[in-house]
Design a protein around this motif. Structure first.
Motif, PDB file in Angstrom:
ATOM      1  N   GLU A   1     -19.358  -1.263  -1.364  1.00 22.02           N
ATOM      2  CA  GLU A   1     -17.426  -0.807  -2.516  1.00 22.02           C
ATOM      3  C   GLU A   1     -16.856  -0.521  -1.981  1.00 22.02           C
ATOM      4  OE1 GLU A   1     -16.980  -1.371  -7.392  1.00 22.02           O
ATOM      5  OE2 GLU A   1     -17.567  -3.858  -6.037  1.00 22.02           O
ATOM      6  N   ILE A   2     -15.511  -0.753  -1.198  1.00 23.49           N
ATOM      7  CA  ILE A   2     -14.824   0.704  -1.283  1.00 23.49           C
ATOM      8  C   ILE A   2     -13.206   0.320  -1.735  1.00 23.49           C
ATOM      9  CG2 ILE A   2     -15.427   0.678   1.227  1.00 23.49           C
ATOM     10  CD1 ILE A   2     -12.254  -0.945   1.337  1.00 23.49           C
ATOM     11  N   VAL A   3     -12.287   1.229  -1.834  1.00 18.77           N
ATOM     12  CA  VAL A   3     -10.675   0.825  -2.528  1.00 18.77           C
ATOM     13  C   VAL A   3     -10.169   1.305  -0.561  1.00 18.77           C
ATOM     14  CG1 VAL A   3     -10.950   0.516  -4.451  1.00 18.77           C
ATOM     15  CG2 VAL A   3     -10.833   3.142  -3.807  1.00 18.77           C
ATOM     16  N   ILE A   4      -8.825   0.957  -1.009  1.00 19.62           N
ATOM     17  CA  ILE A   4      -7.934   1.266  -0.100  1.00 19.62           C
ATOM     18  C   ILE A   4      -6.779   2.914  -0.798  1.00 19.62           C
ATOM     19  CG2 ILE A   4      -5.542   1.180   1.540  1.00 19.62           C
ATOM     20  CD1 ILE A   4      -8.182  -0.091   2.897  1.00 19.62           C
ATOM     21  N   GLN A   5      -7.418   3.808   0.190  1.00 16.07           N
ATOM     22  CA  GLN A   5      -5.766   4.772   0.240  1.00 16.07           C
ATOM     23  C   GLN A   5      -5.260   4.921   1.046  1.00 16.07           C
ATOM     24  OE1 GLN A   5      -7.104   9.416   0.094  1.00 16.07           O
ATOM     25  NE2 GLN A   5      -7.611   8.361  -2.601  1.00 16.07           N
ATOM     26  N   SER A   6      -4.161   5.076   0.932  1.00 16.04           N
ATOM     27  CA  SER A   6      -3.153   5.073   1.396  1.00 16.04           C
ATOM     28  C   SER A   6      -2.175   6.743   1.073  1.00 16.04           C
ATOM     29  CB  SER A   6      -1.647   4.009   1.110  1.00 16.04           C
ATOM     30  OG  SER A   6      -1.202   4.183  -0.114  1.00 16.04           O
ATOM     31  N   GLU A   7      -1.488   7.518   2.400  1.00 18.63           N
ATOM     32  CA  GLU A   7      -0.432   8.815   1.565  1.00 18.63           C
ATOM     33  C   GLU A   7       0.447   8.564   3.319  1.00 18.63           C
ATOM     34  OE1 GLU A   7      -3.309  12.024   2.744  1.00 18.63           O
ATOM     35  OE2 GLU A   7      -2.649  11.499   4.814  1.00 18.63           O
ATOM     36  N   LEU A   8       1.288   9.169   2.564  1.00 22.97           N
ATOM     37  CA  LEU A   8       2.219   9.586   4.295  1.00 22.97           C
ATOM     38  C   LEU A   8       2.729  10.845   4.041  1.00 22.97           C
ATOM     39  CD1 LEU A   8       5.083   8.568   5.278  1.00 22.97           C
ATOM     40  CD2 LEU A   8       6.988   8.738   3.088  1.00 22.97           C
TER      41      LEU A   8
ATOM     42  N   VAL B   1       0.488  -1.179  -0.178  1.00 28.94           N
ATOM     43  CA  VAL B   1      -0.271   0.080  -0.218  1.00 28.94           C
ATOM     44  C   VAL B   1       1.015   1.250   0.401  1.00 28.94           C
ATOM     45  CG1 VAL B   1      -2.195  -1.052   1.294  1.00 28.94           C
ATOM     46  CG2 VAL B   1      -0.328  -0.132   2.722  1.00 28.94           C
ATOM     47  N   ILE B   2       2.441   1.204   0.641  1.00 31.18           N
ATOM     48  CA  ILE B   2       2.693   2.281   0.239  1.00 31.18           C
ATOM     49  C   ILE B   2       4.292   1.338   0.272  1.00 31.18           C
ATOM     50  CG2 ILE B   2       4.101   4.439   1.682  1.00 31.18           C
ATOM     51  CD1 ILE B   2       1.335   4.276   3.530  1.00 31.18           C
ATOM     52  N   PRO B   3       4.680   2.278  -0.657  1.00 31.36           N
ATOM     53  CA  PRO B   3       6.461   1.514  -0.608  1.00 31.36           C
ATOM     54  C   PRO B   3       7.358   2.103  -0.416  1.00 31.36           C
ATOM     55  CG  PRO B   3       5.251   3.614  -3.255  1.00 31.36           C
ATOM     56  CD  PRO B   3       4.625   3.180  -1.960  1.00 31.36           C
ATOM     57  N   ALA B   4       8.626   1.674  -0.875  1.00 32.15           N
ATOM     58  CA  ALA B   4       9.837   2.287  -0.240  1.00 32.15           C
ATOM     59  C   ALA B   4      10.347   3.689   0.001  1.00 32.15           C
ATOM     60  CB  ALA B   4      10.872   1.440   0.223  1.00 32.15           C
ATOM     61  N   ASP B   5      10.268   4.034  -2.038  1.00 37.88           N
ATOM     62  CA  ASP B   5       9.797   4.987  -2.304  1.00 37.88           C
ATOM     63  C   ASP B   5       9.227   6.563  -2.278  1.00 37.88           C
ATOM     64  OD1 ASP B   5       8.453   4.638  -4.234  1.00 37.88           O
ATOM     65  OD2 ASP B   5       9.889   4.608  -5.903  1.00 37.88           O
ATOM     66  N   ALA B   6       8.610   6.115  -1.414  1.00 36.70           N
ATOM     67  CA  ALA B   6       7.175   7.014  -0.999  1.00 36.70           C
ATOM     68  C   ALA B   6       7.807   8.833  -0.032  1.00 36.70           C
ATOM     69  CB  ALA B   6       6.464   6.741  -0.395  1.00 36.70           C
ATOM     70  N   GLN B   7       7.245   9.309  -0.503  1.00 38.72           N
ATOM     71  CA  GLN B   7       8.068  11.125  -0.044  1.00 38.72           C
ATOM     72  C   GLN B   7       6.962  11.357   0.724  1.00 38.72           C
ATOM     73  OE1 GLN B   7      10.925  12.444  -0.541  1.00 38.72           O
ATOM     74  NE2 GLN B   7      11.742  10.177  -1.924  1.00 38.72           N
ATOM     75  N   PRO B   8       7.086  12.300   1.559  1.00 39.42           N
ATOM     76  CA  PRO B   8       6.263  12.656   2.050  1.00 39.42           C
ATOM     77  C   PRO B   8       4.590  13.812   1.267  1.00 39.42           C
ATOM     78  CG  PRO B   8       8.481  13.141   3.387  1.00 39.42           C
ATOM     79  CD  PRO B   8       8.429  12.579   2.276  1.00 39.42           C
ATOM     80  N   GLY B   9       3.801  13.505   1.775  1.00 43.12           N
ATOM     81  CA  GLY B   9       2.964  14.088   0.975  1.00 43.12           C
ATOM     82  C   GLY B   9       2.231  13.653  -0.112  1.00 43.12           C
ATOM     83  N   THR B  10       3.485  12.449  -0.555  1.00 43.61           N
ATOM     84  CA  THR B  10       2.467  11.342  -1.963  1.00 43.61           C
ATOM     85  C   THR B  10       0.775  10.505  -0.999  1.00 43.61           C
ATOM     86  OG1 THR B  10       4.006   9.892  -1.127  1.00 43.61           O
ATOM     87  CG2 THR B  10       4.362  11.652  -2.834  1.00 43.61           C
ATOM     88  N   SER B  11       0.451  10.147  -2.181  1.00 38.82           N
ATOM     89  CA  SER B  11      -0.674   9.406  -1.806  1.00 38.82           C
ATOM     90  C   SER B  11      -0.657   8.192  -2.794  1.00 38.82           C
ATOM     91  CB  SER B  11      -1.786   9.785  -1.614  1.00 38.82           C
ATOM     92  OG  SER B  11      -2.750  10.985  -2.546  1.00 38.82           O
TER      93      SER B  11
END
Length: 951
Positions: free
Chosen positions: A587-594, A513-523
């Motif tokens: 029905e839902i989907v997952i949303q993630s953010e850093l 759901v969140i990759p290792a290269d995620a930057q702050p503020g990205t979703s």
């Protein structure tokens, strides 16, 4: 979890005059700052972005350094101390804010708290930061000081941390009344390896201290920012594109390892400027200065050739910390003597002393913690011998082995994406530069040992110079606050770890759901796997994190490998929508953010609506992570057709009234084709749901209510182990507690059985409430007519491990008195079982801070030894008494949990007279694990398949 920083917050931060960096350290706290009014009128636009225009300064923190002596110092020792009745701190004329009322101070933090703790360690809180990341205790509970004096008020790790931040804030506000700290731009540092709960508790501590808006930065990054701050004019000459920088940060509580790769800048007009990319973070290791203190203390105790009392040990540990710091200093002596005061009648003139030499300490620390190893060295997984203060120290104390493992896994990270940039470098996967940070690394011998290891593995690295290591992290945090405003060079710090939500049970699989290269503020939105979830029912998502699976992308489905993935506390939510009450699912989907603050946000999304998935901060114990393993669910499933038949049987008993309650379990066993002890947890929880659907119908007769209570408790036992069990337990409590329909002895007894079976999922407040009700009756002494009911009530008391220690003491004392009364003989089996649970050295599910002290066990064992009733009982009761004694005196190699040798000898003698099995004697003599049958005896029932107790 914390919501992402808003634009309004950012604007307020920009307007703040001061940028403040706080190192909330295990051993010391430091505050550094930048006064933005001293910035030059013009920014330098040469790639430094105005970096040369500001100055980072260290704030001198006023604090008590002795009785009635206050001084301002660069560091605030991270110690909290409750003053003894003989101590008094009056108002400081120079720093009146140190004492803001007319009453005597009860507590203090800082240098005097550190010094006073040498003499009164049981009044001192130390290493609160390490406790923030301790998964084996309730981190939100008031548990520190660990094994403190009875008159010392306990505090939670977050509260203790808040006391240091509060002191810093008050000191700052006294000097800057027009610019209170709460209105400034604040950056607080934490270990890069802190889990999400520890990060949340750090944020909570700041709020408790009156600092509602903060930013977080990881300590190794802050240390590197401090280096950049010191080398604003020449850092370009010291690094090259393609190099790999190791930041090795060994502080008082943790070892933090971070890799930073040097890459060219993306911008065409800044080709001469490089970028710094943080590409890897090490595992969380509670391995630092505290461990070195323990090693020195153990060596000193060995030289004394005697086992110290817990109080003497605490004094020795505090003195060993000072001894270690003495020998790690630049001007160290050849030898020093540790003095311990005597106890009791020998208090004056009966002290203990032991001499330690610099050579002994060097050998102890260098060979024990920094041995010379090969790059392929493996970290040992055996339990650490350091259990003395309740903290889960790293199993392997060798920092160099952890370093070797970290570099094997991560030294090539980032090369795939930058092959063109690094192709001309011969050793692009080698550590080229190393930056040391943390109090432990002030010792030249330790730094040399680490450089020697890196040199053997890769060739000698260049060591980036550092000034005062104890100040660098705070200074780097203040520098980072300015970088956020556009001054200086930013480290591109991606997560360096990936997050996964478990979506399948057998085999266990998860989606990134969140990759290792995620930057702050990205979703990210995971819309490849839409889910259908029920409205109004909590849904749980077991969450996993990995610092080695760095290539997975959002939406990738992977097999769960416990070797490379670590479970986090579960996250859950209950979807509620007032406009769609009639619809049972959506029905839902997952949303993630850093988030900008550095925390992970996860949401269920249906159209324009979002529901936040919250980390269960309350659930920070190991039992809350059982559901990640899915051992219970994978123990087997029952097909839907069989399950429907079972639901129909329940309907026949409680709704149609065509089947007698007494026949229900037998019919269910026939339908399933196995005894109820073999029913898998997934099926049991579905039975619980079917029973909750007919819970109103339990009221129609005592036999219906008895059967319902019995089966509901059986289906939900032990209250944890399957996802969303905490919600199931809370629902059961809400519907049953205080709402028994029939004033029938059997019904009441079955309600006690239910609470006993699911006690592991009950909160401490629920357990206290139930124990208070039962205690009024049990402690008064039940009548002969109530013995059957009292048997179950006493067992319910024994199952509640989250009761306060004083409450456990009260019940245990009543049990010991009852064991010598013939009138209470019918209750002896239940009383013995309960005593074993209340006094156990290793709890089945409860937190370590609620284990009864070993001193109490010594007194209780003496009473049991002199009791004539135990040995005159029949063989079954004698065996139960033997198992009770085993639980009370089982060795666990923790000085504060283990009984003293006379008590152990007394227990072994009694076990021999009671013909106890050899394994029980071995558990008392040497320690070890309980087998399956012994776990069932502790639980007092059969455990569901795939679910086990701790220990």
């Amino acid at each position: 979890m914390n919501s992402r920083e808003t634009n309004d917050d950012q604007n307020e931060f920009t307007l703040a005059r001061f940028c403040i960096g706080i190192d909330l350290g295990t051993t010391n706290c430091v505050l550094a700052y930048v006064d933005t009014e001293r910035l030059g009128a013009e920014s330098v636009n040469d790639g430094s972005n105005g970096a040369s225009e500001f100055q980072v300064e260290t704030f001198l923190v006023p604090q008590w350094v002795d009785l009635d002596v206050a001084e301002a110092r660069a560091t605030l020792p991270s110690f909290h101390y409750t003053l003894h009745s003989t101590e008094n701190l009056s108002r400081s004329e120079k720093h009146p804010w140190l004492h803001n009322d007319n009453e005597d101070l009860a507590t203090c933090v800082g240098e005097y708290a550190r010094i006073a703790g040498l003499l009164h360690p049981a009044r001192q809180i130390a290493s609160a930061k390490s406790w923030l990341s301790h998964e084996g205790v309730d981190r939100t509970a008031d548990l520190l000081p660990w094994h403190g004096d009875p008159d010392v008020a306990r505090r939670s790790p977050a509260d203790a941390s808040a006391s240091y931040l509060r002191h810093l804030a008050e000191a700052w506000d006294a000097e800057h009344p027009d610019h209170p700290m709460s209105e400034q731009d604040i950056v607080i540092t934490l270990p890069a390896s802190f889990d999400e709960v520890a990060r949340e508790l750090t944020v909570r501590a700041a709020k408790m201290a009156g600092l509602p808006r903060i930013q977080l930065i990881e300590e190794p990054q802050a240390a590197f920012y401090a280096w950049l701050d010191r080398h604003r004019d020449d850092w370009r000459d010291l690094v090259q594109v393609g190099q790999l920088i190791l930041v090795c940060d060994i502080g008082g509580g943790t070892t933090d390892l971070t890799l930073i790769r040097v890459r060219p800048a993306d911008s065409e007009h800044e080709k001469d400027v490089v970028q710094f990319h943080r590409v890897a973070v090490g595992k969380h290791l509670i391995l630092g200065g505290d461990n070195l203190d323990l090693a020195v203390a153990k060596a000193a105790e060995a030289k004394l050739n005697q086992t110290l009392t817990p109080r003497q040990w605490q004094q020795l540990l505090a003195a060993s910390r000072q001894t270690k710091e003495t020998f790690l200093s630049d001007s160290r002596p050849e030898r020093t003597t540790i003095h311990l005061p005597g106890e009791g009648s020998s208090l004056i003139g009966g002290g203990i002393q032991v001499e330690m030499t610099a050579e002994e300490v060097d050998e102890l620390l260098l060979e024990g913690f920094f041995p010379q190893v090969d790059l392929d060295a493996s970290v040992t997984a055996e339990q650490s011998g350091f259990q003395e203060v309740g903290l889960p120290y790293a199993a392997d104390p060798a920092v160099t082995r952890h370093l070797a493992e970290f570099l094997r896994e991560h030294r090539r990270t980032g090369l795939d994406q930058n092959q063109e940039e690094t192709s001309n470098l011969q050793e692009s996967d080698a550590v080229n530069l190393v930056l040391f940070n943390g109090g432990v690394l002030t010792a030249p011998a330790i730094r040399q040992r680490l450089v020697g290891s890196l040199s053997r593995w890769f060739g000698e690295p260049a060591v980036l110079d550092a000034s005062r290591l104890d100040l660098a992290v705070a200074q780097g945090a203040a520098h980072y606050a300015m970088v956020r405003r556009g001054h200086g060079v930013r480290i591109a710090a991606n997560l360096a770890r990936a997050y996964f939500i478990q979506i399948e049970q057998n085999p266990p699989r998860a989606v990134c759901v969140i990759p290792a290269d995620a930057q702050p503020g990205t979703s990210y939105q995971i819309d490849q796997l839409p889910m259908e979830l029920s409205v109004g029912v909590p849904v749980s998502f077991p969450l996993w994190v990995s610092s080695t699976r760095l290539a997975d992308r959002p939406g990738d489905v992977v097999d769960i490998d416990p070797q490379t993935m670590t479970p986090l506390p579960p996250i859950q939510t209950a979807l509620r929508d007032r406009k769609r009450r009639d619809q049972s699912t959506m029905e839902i989907v997952i949303q993630s953010e850093l988030s900008e603050i550095g925390t992970v946000g996860l949401f269920c999304v249906s159209g324009p609506k979002r529901w936040r998935l919250e980390f269960d901060i309350r659930g920070t114990l190991e039992t809350d992570r059982e559901s990640h393993e899915y051992e219970g669910e994978s123990a087997g499933i029952v097909d839907e057709e069989t399950l429907d038949e079972c639901r129909q049987l329940i309907q026949r008993v409680f709704v149609e009234k065509s089947l007698k309650p007494s026949l229900l379990v037998k019919r269910l066993q026939t339908t399933v084709g196995s005894s109820r002890d073999q029913w898998p947890p997934s099926f049991l929880r579905q039975l619980w749901e079917a029973l909750m659907d007919v819970q109103d119908q339990r009221r129609q007769s005592p036999s219906h209510e008895s059967r319902w209570l019995n089966l509901a408790g059986f289906a939900l036992r032990p209250g944890y182990g399957v996802a969303v069990d905490d919600w199931r337990t809370s629902q059961t409590w809400r519907m049953i507690h205080g709402k028994i329909a029939h004033a029938d002895q059997q019904v009441r007894a079955e309600s006690y059985v239910l609470w006993r079976r699911i006690a592991g999922g009950m909160t401490s407040g629920q357990q206290v409430q139930l124990a208070t009700t039962l205690g009024k009756w049990l402690l008064a002494g039940p009548s002969n007519q109530d013995m059957a009911e009292a048997n179950e009530a006493w067992r319910t008391i024994g199952a509640m491990e989250r009761l306060p220690i004083d409450t456990k003491r009260a019940f245990a004392s009543a049990i010991l008195e009852a064991l010598d009364r013939k009138k209470m003989a019918p209750l002896h089996p239940s009383l013995l079982w309960t005593l074993g649970r209340l006094a156990s050295r290793v709890l089945a599910y409860g937190p370590m801070n609620l284990i009864v002290p070993a001193g109490d066990i010594g007194h209780w064992m003496a009473q049991l030894t002199h009791s004539k009733s135990i040995e005159t009982q029949d063989s079954a009761v004698r065996r139960l008494a033997a198992f009770t004694i085993t639980q009370m005196t089982r060795r666990c190699d923790d000085r504060f949990r283990d009984v003293d040798q006379p008590t152990r000898d007394r227990a072994l003698t009694l076990l021999k007279r009671l013909d106890a099995p050899d394994h029980w004697k071995e558990l008392v003599r040497s320690g070890g694990k309980l087998d399956h049958e012994e776990q069932q005896a502790v639980f007092g029932d059969t455990l569901p398949l795939g679910i086990s107790l701790r220990g």
